[in-house]
Write an enzyme that holds these catalytic residues in place. Structure first.
Site, short mmCIF file in Angstrom:
data_model
loop_
_atom_site.label_atom_id
_atom_site.label_comp_id
_atom_site.label_asym_id
_atom_site.label_seq_id
_atom_site.Cartn_x
_atom_site.Cartn_y
_atom_site.Cartn_z
N HIS A 20 4.15 -6.40 -5.34
CA HIS A 20 4.71 -7.25 -6.39
C HIS A 20 3.89 -8.53 -6.46
CE1 HIS A 20 7.61 -9.30 -8.90
NE2 HIS A 20 8.12 -8.12 -9.14
N ASP B 232 11.54 -0.86 -8.42
CA ASP B 232 11.34 0.47 -9.00
C ASP B 232 11.32 1.58 -7.97
OD1 ASP B 232 11.30 -0.14 -11.66
OD2 ASP B 232 9.23 -0.80 -11.60
N1 ACO Z 1 -0.31 0.32 -3.39
C1 ACO Z 1 -1.40 0.05 -2.67
N2 ACO Z 1 -2.04 -1.12 -2.62
C2 ACO Z 1 -1.50 -2.10 -3.35
C3 ACO Z 1 -0.34 -1.93 -4.11
C4 ACO Z 1 0.27 -0.65 -4.11
N3 ACO Z 1 1.35 -0.39 -4.84
N4 ACO Z 1 -0.03 -3.06 -4.74
C5 ACO Z 1 -0.97 -3.95 -4.38
N5 ACO Z 1 -1.86 -3.36 -3.54
C6 ACO Z 1 -3.04 -3.99 -2.94
C7 ACO Z 1 -4.20 -3.96 -3.92
O1 ACO Z 1 -4.98 -2.78 -3.76
C8 ACO Z 1 -4.94 -5.20 -3.50
O2 ACO Z 1 -5.66 -4.92 -2.31
P1 ACO Z 1 -7.10 -5.58 -2.02
O3 ACO Z 1 -6.82 -7.05 -1.89
O4 ACO Z 1 -7.53 -4.93 -0.78
O5 ACO Z 1 -7.94 -5.25 -3.22
C9 ACO Z 1 -3.84 -6.18 -3.15
O6 ACO Z 1 -2.75 -5.38 -2.73
C10 ACO Z 1 -3.41 -7.05 -4.33
O7 ACO Z 1 -3.07 -6.16 -5.40
P2 ACO Z 1 -3.04 -6.55 -6.93
O8 ACO Z 1 -3.02 -5.33 -7.78
O9 ACO Z 1 -4.13 -7.54 -7.19
O10 ACO Z 1 -1.65 -7.28 -7.01
P3 ACO Z 1 -1.00 -7.79 -8.31
O11 ACO Z 1 -0.11 -8.89 -7.92
O12 ACO Z 1 -2.00 -8.05 -9.37
O13 ACO Z 1 -0.17 -6.52 -8.83
C11 ACO Z 1 1.48 -4.93 -9.10
C12 ACO Z 1 1.18 -6.36 -8.67
C13 ACO Z 1 0.92 -4.66 -10.50
C14 ACO Z 1 2.99 -4.72 -9.15
C15 ACO Z 1 0.85 -3.98 -8.08
O14 ACO Z 1 1.40 -4.20 -6.79
C16 ACO Z 1 1.00 -2.52 -8.48
O15 ACO Z 1 0.21 -2.02 -9.28
N6 ACO Z 1 2.05 -1.80 -7.93
C17 ACO Z 1 2.29 -0.44 -8.28
C18 ACO Z 1 3.02 -0.36 -9.62
C19 ACO Z 1 4.47 -0.83 -9.55
O16 ACO Z 1 5.22 -0.44 -8.65
N7 ACO Z 1 4.88 -1.63 -10.54
C20 ACO Z 1 6.25 -2.15 -10.64
C21 ACO Z 1 6.26 -3.61 -10.44
S1 ACO Z 1 7.88 -4.26 -10.42
C22 ACO Z 1 8.31 -4.29 -12.04
O17 ACO Z 1 7.52 -4.34 -12.95
C23 ACO Z 1 9.71 -4.27 -12.29
#
Ligand code: ACO
Length: 382
Positions: A264, A318
């Site tokens: 998140h 979620d």
């Molecule tokens: N699985 C694996 N690795 C993850 C995940 C995940 N679900 N989420 C973040 N990371 C890692 C990224 O790979 C990244 O690693 P790195 O630094 O080694 O490159 C680091 O954590 C930061 O990730 P970002 O994508 O930059 O985090 P951001 O804050 O931009 O994204 C998001 C947040 C979009 C929710 C992301 O965690 C994600 O895509 N999760 C999966 C989709 C999801 O569950 N969405 C629902 C969100 S809640 C809602 O909308 C109600």
């Protein structure tokens, strides 16, 4: 030379508004609507009460809540031409697209003079909260060839939605679980769809256009679409032994593929909404039996905590919502529309707040292209 401002992808950490709607402390796992902890609201209130709190800024008195409920009930029905519109849409289309289309069309049926008119604003708020569940259930029935079920005048918001799906009044437990799920999804500060709502609202367009644009934003897999993807992901894991689940997660993380339902932008601990939903899931499963997906989800949560907990990647709302909805017998592609019928209260609260002292959104950009290029006539181009 003018100093180039720093570019922040995703506008992470950039404030887009001054607000008193939703407070989040991501490192402590704290979520409050209008200053009230989500744990208290989800235990003591109905969705209608929480929607009132979000939109009007204070908890309603008993008579205010009754009046609000009555207004919602009286606005639940759909004009037959909106039902006709739904009938013209391809049944293979995603329900989020049908919802966007119907809400945008509402703007044509319920024209107001101007968004500055308080009565137009009040009526639009009631209509949008009241009619979204009817649109979603009507579309679901129309696409499979059934007639929509008329909304009940007796049932609450949550029970009425479940009733309009299949025509059966839900059990008290199912109603309460769904009511709480709606409360948990009703608001969450400056996420993508809420930002969309504020940007659209800042142009002084009508509330139906605001909500239609927010629904479009919510539809994406990185936002509201994630709970659908959680179930798809879980269903693809064949070997559910702890060892195999760990290898599956390690492999996915090594490939830099996101594990849906985890991570998140704001929370660096477990999302408090996921904890509440998990508690509800446990109650549901105790009464109606567990599901293989829930057992797998719990195993995956444990393995992920071990693998990436130190990076602040924990289950978000979620992760468990899809599993709960599945147990309530709700089809998977209605999960995100359910998110919308709940979040509409938050979007509208933000719209009303945006309109107080509104200034149209107009961020800047950082130019990375060429300038003053020589034009080459088409016949001379390579
Ligand atoms: N699985 C694996 N690795 C993850 C995940 C995940 N679900 N989420 C973040 N990371 C890692 C990224 O790979 C990244 O690693 P790195 O630094 O080694 O490159 C680091 O954590 C930061 O990730 P970002 O994508 O930059 O985090 P951001 O804050 O931009 O994204 C998001 C947040 C979009 C929710 C992301 O965690 C994600 O895509 N999760 C999966 C989709 C999801 O569950 N969405 C629902 C969100 S809640 C809602 O909308 C109600």
């Amino acid at each position: 030379m003018a100093q180039v401002p720093e570019y922040i992808p995703g506008l992470a950490g950039i404030p887009a508004a001054r607000t008193s709607i939703c407070y989040i402390d991501g490192s402590a796992g704290k979520l409050q609507y209008r200053g009230f902890p989500i744990e208290v609201l989800s235990e003591r209130c109905s969705y209608e009460e929480v929607a009132y709190l979000l939109v009007f800024g204070h908890l309603p008195s008993a008579s205010q809540l009754e009046e609000f409920r009555n207004q919602l009930v009286s606005e639940r029905g759909l004009k037959f031409r909106i039902i006709d519109l739904l009938k013209t849409l391809p049944e293979s289309g995603h329900p989020m697209d049908a919802l966007t289309a119907a809400v945008a069309a509402m703007g044509m049926f319920y024209k107001g003079d101007h968004i500055a008119d308080p009565e137009f604003r009040r009526l639009s708020v009631i209509r949008l909260i009241a009619k979204l569940p009817t649109i979603v259930t009507a579309w679901h029935r129309i696409r499979r060839g059934d007639d929509p079920i008329k909304p009940s005048h007796e049932l609450g918001h949550a029970a009425n939605f479940l009733y309009m799906l299949e025509g059966e009044v839900p059990t008290r437990l199912a109603e309460r679980v769904f009511d709480v799920a709606l409360i948990l999804h009703a608001e969450h500060s400056m996420n993508a769809s809420t930002f969309t709502a504020r940007v659209t609202g800042s142009t002084l367009t009508d509330p139906y256009a605001v909500v239609a644009s927010a629904i479009g934003s919510l539809a994406g897999p990185l936002h509201g679409g994630a709970n659908e993807q959680v179930l798809t992901m879980l269903e693809r894991i064949d070997d559910r032994s702890p060892h195999a689940v760990r290898s599956w997660a390690e492999d996915r993380l090594a490939r830099k593929d996101k594990v849906m339902g985890f991570g998140h932008r704001v929370y660096k601990v477990k999302d408090p909404r996921a904890t509440i939903l998990q508690g509800l899931a446990t109650k549901l499963f105790k009464k109606f039996g567990s599901t293989p997906d829930y057992d797998l989800a719990v195993e995956l949560e444990g393995q992920m905590a071990d693998l990436v907990g130190n990076k602040g990647i924990y289950p978000n709302v979620d992760f468990y919502s899809g599993i709960v909805y599945q147990k309530l017998g709700i089809p998977m592609d209605l999960f995100t529309p359910i998110f919308a019928i709940s979040r509409v209260a938050g979007w509208l609260a933000h719209l009303l707040e945006q309109l107080e002292g509104n200034r149209i959104f107009r961020p800047s950009q950082i130019w990375v292209g060429e300038t003053d290029r020589a034009f080459v006539p088409i016949e001379e181009r390579a």
